[in-house]
Write a protein that holds these residues in place. Structure first.
Motif, short mmCIF file in Angstrom:
data_model
loop_
_atom_site.label_atom_id
_atom_site.label_comp_id
_atom_site.label_asym_id
_atom_site.label_seq_id
_atom_site.Cartn_x
_atom_site.Cartn_y
_atom_site.Cartn_z
N UNK A 149 0.85 -1.19 0.00
CA UNK A 149 0.00 0.00 0.00
C UNK A 149 0.88 1.24 0.00
N UNK A 150 0.47 2.28 -0.73
CA UNK A 150 1.23 3.53 -0.77
C UNK A 150 1.24 4.22 0.58
N UNK A 151 0.27 3.92 1.42
CA UNK A 151 0.18 4.55 2.73
C UNK A 151 1.03 3.88 3.80
N UNK A 152 1.86 2.92 3.41
CA UNK A 152 2.74 2.26 4.37
C UNK A 152 1.95 1.78 5.59
N UNK A 153 2.31 2.21 6.79
CA UNK A 153 1.65 1.70 8.00
C UNK A 153 0.18 2.11 8.07
N UNK A 154 -0.22 3.15 7.35
CA UNK A 154 -1.64 3.52 7.31
C UNK A 154 -2.47 2.37 6.74
N UNK A 155 -2.10 1.92 5.53
CA UNK A 155 -2.84 0.84 4.91
C UNK A 155 -2.61 -0.49 5.60
N UNK A 206 -1.56 5.39 13.04
CA UNK A 206 -0.22 4.96 12.65
C UNK A 206 0.29 5.76 11.46
N UNK A 207 -0.58 5.94 10.45
CA UNK A 207 -0.17 6.69 9.26
C UNK A 207 0.12 8.14 9.56
N UNK A 264 10.86 3.03 4.66
CA UNK A 264 10.27 3.93 3.66
C UNK A 264 9.85 3.20 2.39
N UNK A 265 10.51 2.09 2.06
CA UNK A 265 10.16 1.35 0.85
C UNK A 265 8.71 0.90 0.87
N UNK A 266 8.13 0.75 2.07
CA UNK A 266 6.73 0.32 2.15
C UNK A 266 5.80 1.32 1.48
N UNK A 267 6.21 2.59 1.41
CA UNK A 267 5.37 3.62 0.78
C UNK A 267 5.37 3.49 -0.75
N UNK A 268 6.23 2.62 -1.30
CA UNK A 268 6.25 2.38 -2.75
C UNK A 268 5.47 1.12 -3.10
N UNK A 269 4.57 0.70 -2.21
CA UNK A 269 3.82 -0.52 -2.41
C UNK A 269 2.94 -0.53 -3.64
N UNK A 270 2.63 0.65 -4.16
CA UNK A 270 1.80 0.73 -5.36
C UNK A 270 2.60 1.20 -6.58
N UNK A 280 3.68 10.20 -0.46
CA UNK A 280 2.87 8.99 -0.70
C UNK A 280 1.93 8.73 0.46
N UNK A 281 2.40 8.98 1.67
CA UNK A 281 1.54 8.81 2.84
C UNK A 281 0.37 9.79 2.80
N UNK A 282 0.68 11.05 2.49
CA UNK A 282 -0.38 12.06 2.42
C UNK A 282 -1.37 11.71 1.31
N UNK A 283 -0.86 11.25 0.19
CA UNK A 283 -1.71 10.79 -0.93
C UNK A 283 -2.67 9.71 -0.47
N UNK A 284 -2.14 8.69 0.21
CA UNK A 284 -2.97 7.56 0.63
C UNK A 284 -3.95 7.95 1.73
N UNK A 285 -3.52 8.77 2.68
CA UNK A 285 -4.41 9.21 3.75
C UNK A 285 -5.60 9.98 3.20
N UNK A 286 -5.35 10.84 2.25
CA UNK A 286 -6.43 11.63 1.67
C UNK A 286 -7.32 10.79 0.76
N UNK A 287 -6.74 9.85 0.06
CA UNK A 287 -7.54 8.97 -0.79
C UNK A 287 -8.50 8.15 0.05
N UNK A 288 -8.06 7.78 1.27
CA UNK A 288 -8.90 6.93 2.09
C UNK A 288 -9.78 7.66 3.07
N UNK A 289 -9.39 8.88 3.51
CA UNK A 289 -10.09 9.49 4.64
C UNK A 289 -10.94 10.70 4.27
#
Length: 527
Positions: free
Chosen positions: A80-86, A100-101, A232-238, A327-336
């Motif tokens: 997931x692009x959100x790393x620990x968020x997703x 977490x995110x 940080x590599x976890x944020x490149x999950x997508x 990437x974290x901000x991208x994923x947080x906003x996409x989901x929240x």
């Protein structure tokens, strides 16, 4: 233009899968910034634990490898692009995922300040060494720090492959110079030709008289700070072409490399300076540990090269944290959030441009604000942001480790994936090490105003998002719904459909208001 993809929930912004394993490794290597950390972080531990700095890095390495194990195991199945968020959102619930995110986002933002200020400090010192000025003007490090943010911004919005290649080569070159200096130091110490008469010893792996073993955990925070970003590599999950292979390799491999590098590096540093009182004092006061050793053991020009290399490495580290934070901000906003201003993806570069510009702009604004309203000492912002970032980072690590244990030992076996023996033990040990480290750095309460302020700021950052999540039940529904359709999580997210239905039920039952006492549990059922 923006790039989007359709899902059952509507138009879902999507990143491009273009990165190979080496690119994921590059981001974690650069975000951790080993060549930068080895030069400026151990001094803080030295002031607390004396000659036992390498011992604190042994403990930090153990703690980080425990966390890295959880990342590697979970990321081998989820991405997931959100790393620990997703990842935390899918393992123990969307609310925990947001906390977490948000904590990790705060850490990355803090570390962008830390690394850009480091670039400023070392860049200003390099200019002084060139003779540009005799005494460094107080404003110069701040100007260079803003330049570092600007460079990071330009590279972060460019095609991500280009950025990753730049990060990898910067770190390789700087690390190579450090390795050469380390070899010279060891040869001269063993051969009896050290400049200060230092002799070979392993005293640095024993606790000095007058220092308790528990005190090592005061110094270990500088060890965790040095590792910060290894995940940080976890944020490149997508964005990686084979995330379930590439990301575990990147995260665990970089953590293992970092541990060996830091233990050997700090050992060489203590050998070079000496483990007696005078040596430890010089060690703690050095502005650049391998820069000083290069100057003393090789030649002054080598020290200047290390100083320049560290400044460039710090800029690379600022770039890496900008990439991860965006990437974290991208994923947080996409989901929240319903308003998706930060989820725009450039059709040309494939990067979340709006999120990147916001992160870098915010970092620059904070630097200017601190300089105008708080302090003119560049090192103050470096130290403050590093401490705050480490504290909120530990919160993110702890939540993720709890989720990793639940997922590996409870959820996965229900789906036919047998848990390994280490799955039951390692995440628990990780939470224990993180918890004790945090308690030991908060209690006893710091006696200095900056020390207290750092803890309060970190606490406010985490508590604020908890209040928002509890007060906004609709957000929980949107997060659960979004995560259940995200590409790297969808196959494991069936239970979130239950969470969505139950949140909807509560919203309708209570006129669109859910009491804080009715959270959604990890398995989708309310308590």
């Amino acid at each position: 233009m923006t790039s989007t993809a359709q899902s059952s929930t509507g138009t879902q912004p999507k990143l491009r899968r273009t990165l190979a394993t080496w690119a994921a490794i590059s981001l974690s290597v650069a975000a951790m910034g080993a060549s930068l950390a080895i030069n400026i972080n151990p001094q803080g531990a030295g002031a607390t634990v004396g000659r036992a700095v390498p011992l604190t890095f042994v403990l930090a390495t153990v703690g980080v490898l425990l966390v890295a194990y959880g990342f590697a195991r979970v990321c081998s199945r989820l991405s997931h692009a959100g790393s620990v968020f997703g990842l935390t959102g899918i393992t123990i619930g969307p609310r925990a995922g947001v906390v977490a995110g948000w904590s990790l986002f705060g850490a990355y933002l803090s570390f962008m300040l830390t690394t850009s200020m480091t670039a400023g400090i070392f860049g200003a010192e390099f200019l002084r060494g060139l003779g540009v000025y005799d005494t460094t003007p107080a404003i110069v490090p701040w100007i260079i720090a803003l330049v570092a943010v600007g460079i990071a911004t330009l590279l972060a919005i460019s095609p991500v492959k280009k950025s990753m290649a730049t990060l990898l080569w910067v770190e390789i070159c700087t690390t190579a110079v450090i390795a050469i200096i380390a070899v010279v130091v060891v040869v001269r110490v063993v051969g009896g030709t050290a400049p200060g008469g230092q002799h070979f010893t392993l005293d640095m792996f024993t606790v000095p008289p007058g220092i308790s073993t528990s005190t090592l955990f005061l110094g270990i925070v500088f060890g965790f700070l040095s590792f910060a970003g290894f995940e940080a590599a976890a944020s490149l999950g997508e964005e990686t072409t084979n995330p379930k292979r590439a990301i575990p390799i990147a995260i665990f491999g970089v953590a293992l490399f970092g541990g060996l590098f830091y233990i050997v590096g700090t050992t060489v540093e203590m050998l070079g300076f000496g483990t007696d009182t005078a040596g430890v004092d010089a060690f703690s006061k050095s502005a650049s540990l391998f820069g000083t050793l290069g100057e003393q053991y090789v030649a002054p020009v080598v020290g200047d090269l290390v100083t320049l290399g560290t400044a460039i490495s710090a800029m690379g580290c600022a770039l890496a944290t900008a990439v991860a934070a965006s990437r974290l901000l991208f994923a947080l906003n996409r989901g929240a959030l319903e308003h998706r201003g930060f989820t725009k993806v450039s059709a040309k570069t494939g990067t979340p441009v709006t999120a990147t510009l916001f992160v870098c702009g915010l970092a620059a604004a904070i630097i200017v604000l601190i300089r105008l309203a708080v302090t003119d000492a560049a090192f103050d912002l470096f130290a403050w942001s590093g401490t705050v970032g480490t504290l909120v980072l530990l919160v993110a690590y702890a939540l993720f480790s709890v989720g990793a244990w639940y997922y590996l030992c409870v959820r996965a076996p229900r789906q036919g994936h047998k848990a390994a023996i280490l799955d039951y033990v390692v995440p628990v040990l990780a939470v224990g090490v993180i918890g004790y480290t945090m308690v030991r750095n908060v209690s006893p309460w710091p006696t200095t105003a900056p020390g207290r302020a750092n803890i309060i700021i970190a606490a406010i950052w985490v508590i604020a998002i908890i209040v928002v999540i509890v007060a906004a039940p609709k957000t929980t529904r949107r997060i659960a719904e979004s995560l259940s359709h995200d590409e790297g999580l969808a196959t494991e997210a069936g239970y979130l459909a239950v969470a969505v239905e139950e949140v909807d039920e509560h919203l309708n039952r209570h006129d669109h208001h859910t009491p804080a006492s009715t959270p959604v549990a990890a398995d989708g059922a309310t308590p």
